[in-house]
Design a protein around this motif. Structure first.
Motif: not given
Length: 221
Positions: A187-193
């Motif tokens: 979820a954190t990676v997705s938010t950054h992306m």
């Protein structure tokens, strides 16, 4: 490597040559993790089928006579469909490639791609990773790196963490792999992306990858 989902990848084939569609269908049917759920012979049919069938992947010939693949890709994106588009073509002109990337296509492959490689590319795109024939990737880079309307000279607005994630994306890694490497949640990676795409005014990972390559944040090596 097959997709990790228990459900097969649902594929819509779009090409104005029936014999080519038959060949693709027969080839893809050999893979247990793939299912051809529909076919279309032109852009109008493709749009209708995409809305009705909601495929995971759309294999699209860019050179259709009624409504070409780039325009169809744009129309599909306007409908907010989640289908990922792979362009199949014999056209390697830089401007055409760049238009396909801007239209939201996640893959751009030559039509003489082997059956085995095509299946692998489909799995990559299904998992959110871009797929390019190497020569096409180089041509795309030459277009966006050359002077003109596609060249951006302003410094990038990304944070160090966003740059790190963008570099991993450019290496072809999906969110799950990136999360594992950075010891963070998907979820954190997705938010950054999402933040990366918003800041750079891009629409998908393909464009982000090419941006990273052009800015020297990654390389094809």
């Amino acid at each position: 490597m097959k997709n990790s989902s228990h459900k097969p990848v649902r594929i819509l084939i779009v090409d104005h040559h029936e014999i080519y569609r038959i060949g693709l269908r027969e080839s893809l049917s050999q893979h247990s993790d793939m299912s051809v759920i529909g076919e279309a012979s032109n852009g109008d049919e493709a749009l209708s089928q995409a809305k009705h069938l909601l495929p995971d992947i759309i294999l699209m010939n860019i050179n259709m006579p009624v409504m070409d693949g780039v325009q169809t890709s744009l129309e599909i994106k306007k409908c907010n469909l989640t289908s990922k588009i792979i362009i199949l073509t014999n056209n390697t002109a830089g401007d055409t490639i760049f238009s396909a990337i801007k239209s939201g296509a996640m893959g751009y492959l030559l039509k003489d791609t082997t059956a085995t490689d095509l299946a692998q590319h489909i799995r990559k795109v299904y998992n959110g990773e871009p797929a390019f024939t190497p020569s096409i990737a180089l041509e795309a880079l030459s277009i966006i790196a050359s002077p003109g309307e596609h060249k951006h000279v302003e410094p990038h607005p990304l944070t160090p963490r966003e740059v790190e994630i963008l570099q991993l994306v450019a290496e072809g890694k999906g969110n799950k792999t990136i999360a594992t490497e950075l010891t963070v949640s998907e979820a954190t990676v997705s938010t950054h992306m999402n933040n990366i795409l918003t800041k750079l005014h891009l629409t998908n990972r393909v464009q982000a990858t090419l941006y990273a390559l052009r800015k020297g944040l990654s390389s094809l090596a």
